[in-house]
Design an enzyme around this catalytic site. Sequence first.
Site, PDB file in Angstrom:
ATOM      1  N   VAL A  36       0.852  -1.564  -0.187  1.00 50.73           N
ATOM      2  CA  VAL A  36       0.226  -0.278   0.025  1.00 50.73           C
ATOM      3  C   VAL A  36       0.360   1.355   0.001  1.00 50.73           C
ATOM      4  O   VAL A  36       0.595   2.502  -0.762  1.00 50.73           O
ATOM      5  CB  VAL A  36      -1.215  -0.091   0.916  1.00 50.73           C
ATOM      6  CG1 VAL A  36      -0.521   0.239   2.487  1.00 50.73           C
ATOM      7  CG2 VAL A  36      -2.040   1.255   1.287  1.00 50.73           C
ATOM      8  N   ASP A  37       2.087   0.909   1.060  1.00 47.87           N
ATOM      9  CA  ASP A  37       2.548   2.291   1.138  1.00 47.87           C
ATOM     10  C   ASP A  37       3.177   2.647  -0.492  1.00 47.87           C
ATOM     11  O   ASP A  37       2.914   3.775  -1.164  1.00 47.87           O
ATOM     12  CB  ASP A  37       3.994   2.727   1.376  1.00 47.87           C
ATOM     13  CG  ASP A  37       3.384   1.804   3.375  1.00 47.87           C
ATOM     14  OD1 ASP A  37       2.492   2.362   3.734  1.00 47.87           O
ATOM     15  OD2 ASP A  37       4.144   0.687   4.023  1.00 47.87           O
ATOM     16  N   CYS A  89      19.917  -3.619   1.402  1.00 52.05           N
ATOM     17  CA  CYS A  89      19.449  -4.007   0.298  1.00 52.05           C
ATOM     18  C   CYS A  89      19.576  -2.447   0.055  1.00 52.05           C
ATOM     19  O   CYS A  89      19.431  -1.970  -1.415  1.00 52.05           O
ATOM     20  CB  CYS A  89      18.239  -4.922   0.647  1.00 52.05           C
ATOM     21  SG  CYS A  89      16.844  -5.019  -0.720  1.00 52.05           S
ATOM     22  N   CYS A  93      13.041 -10.132   3.091  1.00 49.61           N
ATOM     23  CA  CYS A  93      11.845  -9.858   1.905  1.00 49.61           C
ATOM     24  C   CYS A  93      12.752 -11.038   1.435  1.00 49.61           C
ATOM     25  O   CYS A  93      11.298 -11.737   0.843  1.00 49.61           O
ATOM     26  CB  CYS A  93      12.642  -9.068   0.662  1.00 49.61           C
ATOM     27  SG  CYS A  93      14.306  -8.451   0.992  1.00 49.61           S
TER      28      CYS A  93
END
Length: 366
Positions: A14-15, A100, A196
Amino acid sequence: MKKSRVVVGMSGGVDSSVAAWLLKQQGYEVIGVFMKNWEDDDDSEYCSSRQDWLDAASVADVVGVDIEAVNFAADYKDRVFAEFLREYQAGRTPNPDVLCNAEIKFKAFLDHALTLGADKIATGHYARVREMNGQFQLLKALDASKDQSYFLHRLNQEQLAKTLFPLGEMNKTEVRRLAEQLKLPNARKKDSTGICFIGERPFREFLHRYLAFKPGEMVTPEGKVVGQHVGLSFYTLGQRKGIGLGGSKDGSGEPWFVADKDLDNNRLIVVQGHDHELLLSGALQAEQISWVAGHSPAAGAYAAKTRYRQADAECQLHLSDAAFDLQFSQPQWAVTPGQSAVIYDGKVCLGGGIIHRVFRSTHASV
């Protein structure tokens, strides 16, 4: 007049989706890029990027922007995952999200965006960039509970000059509400948690595939054997859950915590009680330093975080050629080698380094 082109990293969450919409509203020419950073067992129940890609593509359709998927898996494996494994094998606890951001999202992704003619890149991180007197500063987000400057502290002037953080001035609740109003298909999607490439899978099960491990003894600081560990790499300082000890080994009933690792003898040092003195550190030394301004700040009084979501801790910064030392006003809990020590001057993130040594006493000589 030609619009500025912004390439936004769209993860399917959503961000980044709201970030893309905001940029479009602000008059930018927006192009979306979905970064695929992990391929091993990608079809598993824990770490499938297929749904994330479908969500990102659906959002791009609603927002009205073009999107492409770009595979950075080889870069990720070489620049992030290999270092992650090296650190764990050495008994430390790395933070791959920091690496990352520095190596993939603001290097490989930035390089790719520039080939697309980008004037700027953008992400859904909660942080801010400010230019003052020709210098770019990394600032905390307005929403203190979501601030991600800790993970971004290795960004340099060149990277910040090309970066927008559209959510930096917003609260997370506003972002969710806006996503609902816009009827974005992922408006109610849960925020991703964990690393992730591991997703929601059991962490120890994942590491078992990649690391050599050797079981050994769990001992108290006095040397009393109280259990067996499955391999030092699978534990981190301050860990309480998953160590397999109840609270009654000595009759006190207090929970057990990992306090240290004796790498030479393959022993895990455990203590009872959250506030045991071995869990408290008065000072640390950090290496692999990165300063946002490109040079070190003056030595003196600042605040620091030694882990994400930690309250700022007052400290004194001492500098040397390839390292810095921090001495804290109050002892800090479970300061962990391999994690990042990030330094702040108010809302400005100055940079940081990787915690190399930890000193128990506030008055330790560093």
